[in-house]
Design a protein around this motif. Structure first.
Motif, short mmCIF file in Angstrom:
data_model
loop_
_atom_site.label_atom_id
_atom_site.label_comp_id
_atom_site.label_asym_id
_atom_site.label_seq_id
_atom_site.Cartn_x
_atom_site.Cartn_y
_atom_site.Cartn_z
N GLY A 235 0.91 -1.36 -0.04
CA GLY A 235 0.17 0.32 0.22
C GLY A 235 0.38 1.40 -0.52
N ASN A 236 0.71 2.16 -0.92
CA ASN A 236 1.26 3.87 -1.18
C ASN A 236 0.50 4.32 -1.81
OD1 ASN A 236 2.73 3.75 -3.72
ND2 ASN A 236 2.49 2.11 -3.40
N SER A 291 3.66 -1.85 10.67
CA SER A 291 2.92 -2.48 9.50
C SER A 291 3.68 -0.78 8.65
CB SER A 291 1.69 -2.24 9.93
OG SER A 291 1.06 -3.79 10.65
N ILE A 292 3.58 0.15 8.73
CA ILE A 292 4.51 0.97 8.08
C ILE A 292 5.78 0.90 7.64
CG2 ILE A 292 2.20 1.91 8.93
CD1 ILE A 292 3.28 4.06 10.22
N GLY A 293 6.06 2.26 7.32
CA GLY A 293 7.64 2.59 7.23
C GLY A 293 8.00 3.34 5.93
N VAL A 294 8.85 3.70 5.53
CA VAL A 294 9.71 4.01 4.48
C VAL A 294 10.07 3.43 4.00
CG1 VAL A 294 11.02 6.53 3.40
CG2 VAL A 294 9.74 6.21 5.82
N HIS A 295 9.89 3.05 2.00
CA HIS A 295 10.33 2.18 0.93
C HIS A 295 11.67 1.74 0.66
CE1 HIS A 295 10.39 0.11 -3.11
NE2 HIS A 295 9.43 -0.43 -2.22
N ALA A 296 12.45 0.70 0.85
CA ALA A 296 13.55 0.80 0.75
C ALA A 296 13.86 1.07 -0.58
CB ALA A 296 13.77 -0.94 1.22
N VAL A 303 4.33 3.73 3.40
CA VAL A 303 4.46 2.33 2.62
C VAL A 303 3.48 2.07 3.87
CG1 VAL A 303 5.49 2.18 0.91
CG2 VAL A 303 6.54 0.75 3.37
N ASN A 304 2.06 1.13 3.87
CA ASN A 304 1.91 0.03 4.61
C ASN A 304 1.80 -1.01 4.24
OD1 ASN A 304 -0.31 -0.99 5.69
ND2 ASN A 304 -2.28 -0.20 5.15
N TYR A 305 2.48 -2.02 5.04
CA TYR A 305 2.89 -3.03 4.82
C TYR A 305 1.54 -4.35 4.69
CZ TYR A 305 7.35 -2.05 4.79
OH TYR A 305 8.85 -1.30 4.22
#
Length: 339
Positions: A235-236, A291-296, A303-305
């Motif tokens: 998710g993004n 469950s979330i983060g900054v894309h690699a 992003v929402n994983y």
């Protein structure tokens, strides 16, 4: 026939995959549906959220009103001359599919905007852009319905007041109109834009000998797929922040401290600095928080994983803004709209 649904999950209606709920939701297929809908007494008093592809919003809460999903379709040639073709497109058409439609028919001007998510109707609101091209370069006019009166109005390019990822629909007319269709003026003889980003490098890698709009479209698609995650998989909403524009003086000052800082001079007055680079320098790239983060691969993309909440992504965005401002003295502004 209009069917208004109650208590609808919006998870499949936004590319972040946030599981918020709409009190009511209705899908509209034509201009007349919109005008009929807006005349209903119960509808007139409700807050409204106009939804295209859901690719440029972050749902931070349930929506206690009516979500209007725009499904207006249709692509047709309005007129043409020796040099140009004018094409009118329904607001609910998928943007990327429309770009491919133009590329296949040799209609130039939109090829650099390939693979941008969302719908045609949402494109002018944001003045979407990529690789040296913006919507305003080919946009001619749009038709919209005023939410309070139900009256139709035509907006010209000038009346849309396009800016960097900006238009009149994000400012003084925010939430006042529903866009029904958009008209573009496209060229039969292309003007190629290949100097921005890695387009020329990618074309060379692809072995393109004779430049054409399909090759540029293919190169842009290849670049975007290598850098940006597919919302179906993660998710993004694409680029979460705008690239900031700073004064030449501020840029030169920063360059003394950070000699490698990239920048693109605009009109000899301001410098556009890649937000992704600033975020990466602050150590956010690839960071995950549950469950979330900054894309690699692209620090510009949050992003929402799976199972992440909009409030969590909003809080992460605010922390990123604070850290960039603290380190570089630059305030990042979001492309994504918060609901």
């Amino acid at each position: 026939m209009l069917t208004i649904q109650s208590n609808v999950s919006l998870k499949s209606y936004n590319t972040f995959g946030i599981d918020a709920t709409a009190r009511y939701l209705v899908e509209v297929d034509n201009d007349e549906d919109i005008q009929t809908l807006l005349q209903l007494p119960d509808v007139q008093t409700l807050p409204k959220l106009i939804l295209g592809g859901g690719s440029n919003l972050l749902l931070t809460q349930d929506f206690n009103g009516l979500v209007v999903k725009i499904n207006i379709k249709g692509i047709r040639t309005v007129k043409e001359d020796q040099e140009n073709v004018w094409v009118r497109v329904g607001a609910g058409e998928n943007w990327h599919e429309f770009v491919l439609y133009c590329v296949e028919r040799g209609l130039a001007g939109l090829e650099n905007l390939s693979l941008i998510p969302g719908t045609v109707g949402a494109a002018p609101m944001q003045n979407i852009g990529a690789y040296g091209v913006e919507i305003k370069d080919t946009f001619e006019r749009l038709e919209a319905v005023h939410i309070l009166t139900g009256q139709k109005r035509v907006f010209t390019n000038e009346e849309c007041r396009f800016g960097y990822r900006d238009s009149v629909f994000k400012n003084e007319l925010k939430g006042e109109y529903i866009i029904c269709n958009v008209q573009f003026k496209l060229q039969k003889t292309p003007v190629f834009h290949v100097s921005y980003g890695d387009i020329q490098k990618t074309l060379d890698q692809m072995g393109v000998k004779e430049l054409n709009i399909k090759a540029i479209s293919d190169a842009v698609i290849k670049i975007r797929r290598s850098k940006l995650p597919d919302p179906v998989e993660i998710g993004n909403a694409g680029s979460f922040f705008k690239n900031p524009e700073i004064s030449v003086m501020q840029y030169e000052h920063l360059k003394l401290m950070y000699p490698e800082i990239p920048g693109y001079v605009i009109n000899n007055e301001v410098v556009k600095v890649p937000a992704g680079w600033l975020i990466e320098q602050c150590g956010w790239k690839g960071k995950r928080f549950g469950s979330i983060g900054v894309h690699a691969r692209q620090a510009l993309v949050l992003v929402n994983y799976g199972g992440g909440k909009g409030t969590e992504i909003k809080q992460l965005a605010e922390k990123i803004q604070s850290s960039v401002e603290e380190q570089f003295g630059i305030r990042l502004h979001t492309e994504v709209n918060f609901i």
